[in-house]
Design a protein around this motif. Structure first.
Motif, PDB file in Angstrom:
ATOM      1  N   UNK A 191       2.397   9.421  -5.347  1.00 60.04           N
ATOM      2  CA  UNK A 191       2.934  10.736  -5.017  1.00 60.04           C
ATOM      3  C   UNK A 191       4.050  11.139  -5.978  1.00 60.04           C
ATOM      4  N   UNK A 192       4.914  10.154  -6.335  1.00 56.33           N
ATOM      5  CA  UNK A 192       5.976  10.474  -7.293  1.00 56.33           C
ATOM      6  C   UNK A 192       5.385  10.901  -8.636  1.00 56.33           C
TER       7      UNK A 192
ATOM      8  N   UNK B  54       0.827  -1.204   0.000  1.00 51.09           N
ATOM      9  CA  UNK B  54       0.000   0.000   0.000  1.00 51.09           C
ATOM     10  C   UNK B  54       0.860   1.251   0.000  1.00 51.09           C
ATOM     11  N   UNK B  55       1.916   1.252   0.862  1.00 50.54           N
ATOM     12  CA  UNK B  55       2.814   2.410   0.895  1.00 50.54           C
ATOM     13  C   UNK B  55       3.530   2.581  -0.431  1.00 50.54           C
ATOM     14  N   UNK B  56       3.913   1.449  -1.031  1.00 52.84           N
ATOM     15  CA  UNK B  56       4.588   1.538  -2.322  1.00 52.84           C
ATOM     16  C   UNK B  56       3.672   2.142  -3.380  1.00 52.84           C
ATOM     17  N   UNK B  57       2.398   1.730  -3.344  1.00 50.86           N
ATOM     18  CA  UNK B  57       1.435   2.320  -4.300  1.00 50.86           C
ATOM     19  C   UNK B  57       1.259   3.814  -4.038  1.00 50.86           C
ATOM     20  N   UNK B  58       1.182   4.184  -2.735  1.00 57.55           N
ATOM     21  CA  UNK B  58       1.025   5.607  -2.404  1.00 57.55           C
ATOM     22  C   UNK B  58       2.251   6.399  -2.835  1.00 57.55           C
TER      23      UNK B  58
ATOM     24  N   UNK C 252       2.961  17.642 -11.363  1.00 55.07           N
ATOM     25  CA  UNK C 252       2.898  19.040 -10.909  1.00 55.07           C
ATOM     26  C   UNK C 252       4.116  19.813 -11.387  1.00 55.07           C
ATOM     27  N   UNK C 253       5.327  19.173 -11.308  1.00 60.12           N
ATOM     28  CA  UNK C 253       6.518  19.873 -11.788  1.00 60.12           C
ATOM     29  C   UNK C 253       6.408  20.203 -13.266  1.00 60.12           C
ATOM     30  N   UNK C 254       5.876  19.229 -14.016  1.00 58.77           N
ATOM     31  CA  UNK C 254       5.700  19.477 -15.451  1.00 58.77           C
ATOM     32  C   UNK C 254       4.707  20.618 -15.682  1.00 58.77           C
ATOM     33  N   UNK C 255       3.628  20.610 -14.922  1.00 55.58           N
ATOM     34  CA  UNK C 255       2.609  21.666 -15.076  1.00 55.58           C
ATOM     35  C   UNK C 255       3.164  23.024 -14.669  1.00 55.58           C
TER      36      UNK C 255
END
Length: 239
Positions: A176-177, A168-172, A183-186
């Motif tokens: 997030x990544x 679950x943490x890996x999916x989160x 967001x950085x691209x935007x």
């Protein structure tokens, strides 16, 4: 020697075919020696039994002579009850493995049998105690094994729960990544669009972050200068 022994064993029957080599010859020679040793042992047992039979026949003849010549009796003329008692006495002597049917031999045989029975009971008692000890140890081992299996099951359940949490943490983290990259691209696209509309490059997010980083040491230097300046404020005026 092996060929002669095989002919002796099979007599008029044909000898089965086999591969003749050093190994088969050694095996057959060993079997021949074992067979001959067994035959010698059987011959000795037969001779001993024949000797015992001769001794018993002599004693029987001696008893018959005593009954016939000294007492005027014969086995056939004895009463049925007496013959039944004699047969029972003989069977008892055979069962007890007595030397003869005398009371001394019978009592000795009975004592030997009682001693053997006592030793057997003692061995059985010791074996029973040993068996009880083994059962207790086995019960303890089974109990320990049950606990170990339960502990293993708990650990496996905990590991499974941890695996689920990690997944679950890996999916989160992946979400997030991916979201941060998006967001950085935007932000980069938005900055490019704003710059294309005439905004100065110094007002972009990266430029502001860089200016903020450069401002930190300057603020520290200003604080240091303020402290030094405060020391000058405390000095008396120069006349």
């Amino acid at each position: 020697q092996v060929a002669l022994w095989l002919k002796k064993i099979y007599r008029n029957r044909p000898i089965p075919s086999y591969e003749v080599n050093e190994r088969t010859a050694d095996i057959l020679h060993g079997l021949m020696e074992l067979n001959e040793a067994r035959d010698r042992d059987i011959s000795l047992v037969i001779e001993e039994m024949k000797d015992q039979e001769a001794v018993y026949d002599a004693r029987t003849k001696e008893t018959q002579d005593i009954l016939q010549h000294d007492l005027g009796l014969s086995i056939v003329s004895l009463p049925r009850k007496t013959r039944r008692v004699l047969r029972g006495l003989v069977r008892s002597a055979v069962a007890l493995d007595a030397k003869d049917t005398s009371l001394t031999s019978l009592f000795c045989a009975i004592n030997d049998m009682n001693q053997e029975l006592f030793e057997t009971k003692s061995k059985n008692r010791i074996m029973k105690q040993t068996l009880n000890t083994i059962r207790k140890k086995l019960a303890a081992v089974l109990t320990m094994e049950k606990r170990v299996l339960e502990d293993i099951k708990k650990v496996e359940e905990q590991q499974q729960a941890e695996i689920i949490k990690i997944e679950s943490r890996s999916r989160n983290m992946k979400f997030l990544r991916d979201k941060g990259l998006e967001l950085r691209i935007r932000i980069r696209n938005a900055e490019k669009e704003i710059i294309s509309r005439g905004m100065e490059r110094s007002l972009t997010h990266e430029a502001l972050v860089q200016m903020s980083q450069e401002l930190v040491p300057l603020q520290k230097e200003v604080e240091s200068l303020k402290k030094k300046l405060k020391n000058f404020y405390d000095l008396p005026p120069v006349i």
